[in-house]
Design an enzyme around this catalytic site. Structure first.
Site, PDB file in Angstrom:
ATOM      1  N   ASN A  91      -8.512   0.719  -9.269  1.00 41.75           N
ATOM      2  CA  ASN A  91      -7.554   0.322  -8.584  1.00 41.75           C
ATOM      3  C   ASN A  91      -6.539   1.429  -8.249  1.00 41.75           C
ATOM      4  OD1 ASN A  91      -6.258  -1.194  -6.342  1.00 41.75           O
ATOM      5  ND2 ASN A  91      -4.725  -1.762  -7.652  1.00 41.75           N
ATOM      6  N   GLU A  92      -5.473   1.029  -8.691  1.00 40.58           N
ATOM      7  CA  GLU A  92      -4.253   2.246  -8.794  1.00 40.58           C
ATOM      8  C   GLU A  92      -4.128   3.036 -10.150  1.00 40.58           C
ATOM      9  OE1 GLU A  92      -0.787   0.325  -7.065  1.00 40.58           O
ATOM     10  OE2 GLU A  92      -1.023   0.738  -5.142  1.00 40.58           O
ATOM     11  N   CYS A 147      -4.208  -5.245  -8.000  1.00 39.26           N
ATOM     12  CA  CYS A 147      -3.863  -4.990  -9.476  1.00 39.26           C
ATOM     13  C   CYS A 147      -4.892  -6.110 -10.166  1.00 39.26           C
ATOM     14  CB  CYS A 147      -2.428  -5.367  -9.518  1.00 39.26           C
ATOM     15  SG  CYS A 147      -1.496  -4.197  -8.928  1.00 39.26           S
ATOM     16  N   GLU A 194      -7.237  -9.373  -1.463  1.00 37.13           N
ATOM     17  CA  GLU A 194      -6.820  -9.581  -3.176  1.00 37.13           C
ATOM     18  C   GLU A 194      -6.478 -11.092  -3.188  1.00 37.13           C
ATOM     19  OE1 GLU A 194      -3.777  -7.295  -4.671  1.00 37.13           O
ATOM     20  OE2 GLU A 194      -3.908  -7.679  -6.780  1.00 37.13           O
TER      21      GLU A 194
HETATM   22  O1  AHR Z   1      -1.087  -5.308  -2.507  1.00 36.97           O
HETATM   23  C1  AHR Z   1      -0.512  -5.440  -3.450  1.00 36.97           C
HETATM   24  C2  AHR Z   1      -0.541  -4.518  -4.666  1.00 36.97           C
HETATM   25  O2  AHR Z   1      -0.196  -3.377  -4.293  1.00 36.97           O
HETATM   26  C3  AHR Z   1      -1.944  -4.398  -5.025  1.00 36.97           C
HETATM   27  O3  AHR Z   1      -2.270  -5.452  -5.864  1.00 36.97           O
HETATM   28  C4  AHR Z   1      -1.821  -2.957  -5.731  1.00 36.97           C
HETATM   29  O4  AHR Z   1      -3.116  -2.481  -5.463  1.00 36.97           O
HETATM   30  C5  AHR Z   1      -0.708  -2.443  -5.159  1.00 36.97           C
HETATM   31  O5  AHR Z   1       0.179  -1.816  -5.833  1.00 36.97           O
END
Ligand code: AHR
Length: 662
Positions: A378-379, A247, A50
């Protein structure tokens, strides 16, 4: 042979039935070596990339000029105008109408000036890492509006001394934008370099995309990636690479989400956006953090191919980050989002005679990338996620039934959100459920048996983001110490043992710049010139490079080792090399001895490989100065195939033993 690590008992191998001596009371780790119970997926151990902590811009993307196209919110961020004498309008920012992706450029009016009178200096990303003797490739888009202006290019050290440079006389004239490039070598190594352009002459010239790349990019690709960082990934031989987040996929709001189509084509046509980590943590502000997308989806696919990893792109599911705006697209208006997913599959897999296959081919890759996995969200969590996911799933499965979809189980590995999603996703017969755990080392140790009770014949699990937190999640005090890494190693025996359920796993986050991070802990730390793997990196790499092909039932006193006697173990078979691979984490501060019984095996090679990662001090770290403080020590040991195998496990250690079967 290191007898400290591995000694051979004087009992005969056939002595399972022989009278027991004092040493025979040593507890036995039994591996049913001839009865594989499950396959280990080639994708089992991967990496998650990321653009956080200066992972892409200022990180793996090797561009040295910050804000090269003057598109940051503050157009002069990263730049300083150098003037001997202020003259009205000598350098101005222009914003061209009609160009929405890269509207800004600068105009320089040179009024009979010589070198040293008017120029611009770029500070780089926390400075520029410059290496003595290396070639640096400068390029610029320009429009020579009037007269003649030439550039004096200078690399500077931190004190302002010139450590390389050349002169460029732009050849083109007229109102069309042209690209000009020139290279020069650096005369010194400098971690905090800068880059300056002096203007000379009489005339007017416009500049955009002012760029400087080192020659030594990954695979020497022009405009490419930082080779030392990518090499660390390649060395892991990852089974997959998940990208681009995290994120940043979601965005602070929907406008700030990651849109893969905007990351393709010529770099000057890729519209930058603010990186959501720019503003996420008030305690770690990063006002100069933007996503220029010099690294876009094409480059990520290419990277996956380079390092032999399956690409696993994650797409926005019509929801912005639920920790931020939680903005959503109405369920009945998701068409363009769903189309993005369908088009991505076409981009990756279709022939060049299709619309998106052609885009890929035109970028230099006519052959398909063979995409097999795609993440939706993602989350994300809650009923809003489930209802949107259903729309995506229906459309994608209808057109591409073989693409395996990765679904989110939210932010945590337990609690109401997780329970709700886990139930819903399993009811939907999800292909792969992505679980995230940022937890204490103790949680990791206690959860080594987490997957023992998961349904073998239902949805598979992707441990998509995990890292033991030495303090707590998002605390700036988190460090990559040995205690955390060892707890992950222990936990991962449980992932491996349950490879029938867990098909993929990746640590998170991957990279962090020592001066540009927002989140700790991180697997690989870099500065402008150096990079090193943390103990956590070495744990990941040991798993990935000792992956094997099949799970073997491995027990002590009839039970999997999930912490009894402070030990955690998993045994696997590598059918390709005909080896049994045993991994054991010893989290106690005492040396421990185990007899290893390869049940069903009559003969094995006298030469075995022993790899040990250890440190007596759980607080120990790797650092730039002591980068290999905790790193694997590998040796070939000699076993007596006629005798029992005794394995001595060092205090606070992770041991990998490879025994070749005959
Ligand atoms: O890895 C850091 C963050 O942690 C990522 O962006 C997210 O998916 C998680 O909350």
């Amino acid at each position: 042979m290191n007898f400290k690590q591995l000694t051979v008992f004087s009992l005969l191998a056939s002595a399972i039935t022989l009278p027991v001596s004092t040493k025979a009371q040593t507890p036995v780790i039994n591996i049913k070596a001839t009865q594989p119970v499950a396959e280990i997926q080639p994708t089992m151990w991967g990496v998650f990339f990321e653009d956080i902590n200066m992972g892409a811009d200022g990180g793996i993307y090797a561009e040295l000029v910050k804000n090269r196209s003057f598109e940051f919110s503050k157009p002069w961020m990263g730049w300083k105008i150098e003037r001997k004498k202020a003259e009205e309008g000598d350098i101005i920012i222009q914003n061209r109408q009609g160009n929405t992706v890269n509207p800004r450029f600068i105009s320089v009016k040179a009024n009979n000036i010589t070198k040293g009178e008017l120029g611009i200096t770029n500070e780089g990303f926390k400075g520029m890492g410059i290496k003595k003797g290396l070639r640096y490739d400068f390029s610029v888009l320009y429009r020579h509006q009037k007269g003649s202006v030439k550039f004096h290019l200078e690399l500077l050290d931190s004190k302002g001394n010139i450590i390389g440079g050349t002169t460029l006389v732009p050849t083109g004239n007229g109102h069309e934008w042209k690209k000009e490039a020139i290279s020069f070598s650096a005369t010194e190594t400098e971690a905090k370099g800068k880059f300056r352009i002096w203007f000379e002459g009489n005339g007017e010239i416009d500049l955009d995309m002012v760029s400087l790349f080192p020659e030594d990019t990954w695979k020497k690709r022009p405009g490419g990636m930082r080779a030392d960082m990518i090499q660390l990934l390649a060395d892991m031989k990852p089974g997959f690479i998940r990208f681009p987040g995290g994120c940043i996929v979601e965005g602070i709001d929907l406008a700030n989400r990651y849109q893969w189509k905007k990351t393709l084509g010529p770099v000057e046509e890729r519209q930058l956006i603010i990186n959501r980590w720019n503003v996420e943590f008030a305690h770690r502000p990063a006002p100069d953090y933007f996503q220029t997308f010099g690294l876009g989806f094409f480059e990520y696919f290419q990277l996956a191919e380079d390092i032999g990893a399956e690409p696993l792109p994650i797409l926005n599911c019509g929801m912005a980050c639920q920790f931020n705006t939680a903005e959503v697209v109405p369920v009945n208006e998701l068409d363009s989002y769903v189309q993005d997913a369908l088009d991505l599959i076409e981009f990756a897999n279709a022939e060049p005679n299709t619309k998106w296959g052609k885009v890929r081919a035109d970028m230099g890759h006519p052959a398909p990338f063979d995409l097999k996995f795609l993440g939706i969200g993602n989350e994300n969590w809650g009923p809003q996620y489930v209802e949107r996911l259903k729309v995506f799933t229906k459309a994608i499965k209808a057109k591409y039934p073989n693409i395996k979809l990765v679904n989110s189980s939210g932010t945590d590995p337990n609690g109401d959100r997780f329970d709700y999603l886990n139930k819903e996703l399993r009811a939907m017969n999800a292909d792969i459920i992505d679980e995230h755990y940022y937890r204490t080392p103790d949680w990791f140790l206690k959860n080594a048996g987490r997957y023992d009770s998961y349904d073998r014949n239902a949805s598979k699990v992707f441990a998509g983001e995990y890292a033991a937190q030495s303090d707590k999640t998002v605390s700036v005090k988190n460090v990559n110490n040995w205690k955390c890494a060892l707890s992950e190693a222990a936990f991962m025996t449980g992932l491996e043992r349950n490879a029938q359920v867990v098909n993929m796993a990746s640590y998170a986050p991957l990279f962090a710049h020592a001066e540009g991070w927002q989140w700790t802990p991180d697997m690989i730390w870099v500065d402008n010139l150096r990079s090193y793997g943390t103990p956590n990196y070495h744990v990941q790499k040991l798993y990935s490079t000792n992956k094997g092909t099949h799970v073997l039932t491995t027990t002590e006193a009839g039970k999997p080792l999930i912490g009894q006697g402070d030990l955690y173990a998993s045994g696997i078979l590598d059918k390709a090399t005909n080896e049994v691979i045993l991994k054991v984490a010893n989290i106690s501060d005492k040396e421990q001895v185990r007899e290893i019984n390869l049940e069903g095996i009559k003969k094995f090679d006298a030469k075995a490989k022993l790899i040990v990662l250890k440190n007596a001090n759980p607080e120990a770290l790797n650092t730039f100065e002591n980068a290999t403080n905790i790193s694997p020590v590998e040796e070939t040991i000699t076993l007596n195939p006629k005798k029992k195998i005794s394995l001595t496990l060092a205090p606070n250690s992770f041991t990998v033993l490879r025994i070749k079967l005959l």
